[in-house]
Design an enzyme around this catalytic site. Structure first.
Site, short mmCIF file in Angstrom:
data_model
loop_
_atom_site.label_atom_id
_atom_site.label_comp_id
_atom_site.label_asym_id
_atom_site.label_seq_id
_atom_site.Cartn_x
_atom_site.Cartn_y
_atom_site.Cartn_z
N MET A 44 0.84 -1.20 0.00
CA MET A 44 0.00 0.00 0.00
C MET A 44 0.88 1.26 0.00
SD MET A 44 -3.40 -0.90 2.09
CE MET A 44 -2.74 -0.75 3.73
N HIS A 46 9.26 -3.59 3.25
CA HIS A 46 8.74 -3.83 1.89
C HIS A 46 9.89 -4.22 0.96
CE1 HIS A 46 5.65 -0.79 3.37
NE2 HIS A 46 4.88 -1.77 2.98
N SER A 97 4.38 1.24 7.90
CA SER A 97 4.10 2.56 7.31
C SER A 97 3.46 3.48 8.34
CB SER A 97 3.17 2.40 6.11
OG SER A 97 3.72 1.49 5.19
P1 AMP Z 1 1.47 -2.93 3.47
O1 AMP Z 1 2.03 -1.92 2.55
O2 AMP Z 1 1.43 -2.51 4.89
O3 AMP Z 1 0.16 -3.51 2.97
O4 AMP Z 1 2.50 -4.16 3.45
C1 AMP Z 1 2.84 -4.80 2.25
C2 AMP Z 1 3.56 -6.07 2.59
O5 AMP Z 1 4.76 -5.76 3.30
C3 AMP Z 1 2.74 -7.00 3.49
O6 AMP Z 1 2.92 -8.33 3.04
C4 AMP Z 1 3.36 -6.78 4.84
O7 AMP Z 1 3.23 -7.88 5.71
C5 AMP Z 1 4.82 -6.54 4.47
N1 AMP Z 1 5.51 -5.84 5.56
C6 AMP Z 1 5.07 -4.73 6.21
N2 AMP Z 1 5.93 -4.40 7.18
C7 AMP Z 1 6.92 -5.32 7.17
C8 AMP Z 1 8.10 -5.54 7.94
N3 AMP Z 1 8.43 -4.73 8.96
N4 AMP Z 1 8.89 -6.58 7.63
C9 AMP Z 1 8.57 -7.42 6.61
N5 AMP Z 1 7.46 -7.27 5.84
C10 AMP Z 1 6.65 -6.24 6.11
#
Ligand code: AMP
Length: 280
Positions: A30, A37, A187
């Site tokens: 997102m 990420h 984020s």
């Molecule tokens: P989001 O943008 O929050 O939807 O996250 C996108 C992807 O990145 C999802 O699969 C999350 O689980 C992963 N993600 C978010 N934060 C972390 C982190 N600190 N370490 C590893 N993966 C992450």
């Protein structure tokens, strides 16, 4: 890096990549990207010929309108990070592209997993996740898709969606990337001020203390102690803290806790939801 906004352009590009390269990996996000990420992108690049990343703030998965409106957007920095990490295609659709006017959301039978923990605290959240992933998976048809252990319940849901839709996609789970303090990168951490962000390390610290305590003692008491410790932190409120079976988030019995279990937690800290987990 190709930056594509329409489904038609994306499908054409994928067709081209699939004729010249063998495997396609997909990293949905997102935006408001951070090293967590990028770790997904790096693993995807290692394991695939073509890496596709998406940035789409999915309105369907926000039960809280204010959270949606306040969701951080840093698109120019994101694009730079993705170029630097060697992504082949960035899919950056707008809302109408993903949800045209005639769009009807689908109900998924997620076998109750969608009503627990994050699903209970954020009604409709996993239905939104399931709907957007179905759309992305059908457009992109990746061989492998990458998700973070940070959102552990989501990883189980994603596996369930792929199984229910009978899609030939391998779901790969990547370890949690943390700030030096131990705080899991997110984020939403950008909504904390500098002091709060440093202080937010309390959660990972308490999870680790709990992990060592339950090895030698009473699980119930250790859990309650950990909840108390969280609630003693100023402006922190523990939403849930549980030790569960890692396969299906079912409760574990005393003595079973060392085997394939996970500690999951959600804490409201200074009006930011921190979610974290550690394997036992
Ligand atoms: P989001 O943008 O929050 O939807 O996250 C996108 C992807 O990145 C999802 O699969 C999350 O689980 C992963 N993600 C978010 N934060 C972390 C982190 N600190 N370490 C590893 N993966 C992450």
């Amino acid at each position: 890096m190709l930056l594509l906004k329409s489904v038609k352009e994306l499908k054409n590009a994928i067709k081209f990549y699939k004729t010249t390269h063998s495997s396609v990996g997909f990293v949905p996000t997102m935006g408001a990207l951070h090293s967590g990420h990028i770790s997904l992108v790096e693993r995807c690049k290692k394991e695939n010929d073509t890496t596709i990343c998406s940035i789409f703030i999915n309105p369907l998965q926000f039960n809280d309108k204010i959270d949606f409106i306040k969701y951080p957007v840093t698109i120019e920095k994101d694009i730079e990070m993705l170029i630097n990490s060697g992504v082949d295609i960035l899919f950056l659709p707008d809302k109408k592209t993903i949800y045209p006017e005639n769009f009807n959301s689908i109900e998924f039978d997620l076998e109750g997993l969608d009503n627990l923990f994050e699903g209970e605290k954020r009604p409709g959240h996993f239905k939104g996740v399931a709907n957007v992933l179905k759309i992305f998976f059908e457009i992109i048809t990746p061989d492998n898709a990458y998700f973070g252990q940070k959102d552990f319940q989501q990883t189980l849901i994603v596996k369930k969606i792929v199984e229910k839709l009978n899609l030939p996609i391998n779901i790969k789970i990547c370890e949690i990337i943390r700030e030096d303090s131990g705080l899991a990168m997110s984020s939403r951490n950008s909504r904390l001020n500098e002091f709060q962000r440093k202080n937010a390390k309390f959660l990972f610290k308490i999870l680790n203390e709990l992990k060592s305590e339950i090895r030698n003692g009473d699980v119930k008491n250790s859990l309650q102690n950990a909840k108390n410790k969280i609630n003693l932190v100023e402006n922190a409120n523990c939403e849930y803290l549980e030790i569960l079976n890692r396969n299906d988030l079912s409760p574990i019995k005393q003595n079973e806790y060392l085997n394939k279990s996970i500690i999951i937690a959600a804490v409201n800290y200074c009006n930011v939801r921190l979610i974290d987990n550690i394997f036992i």
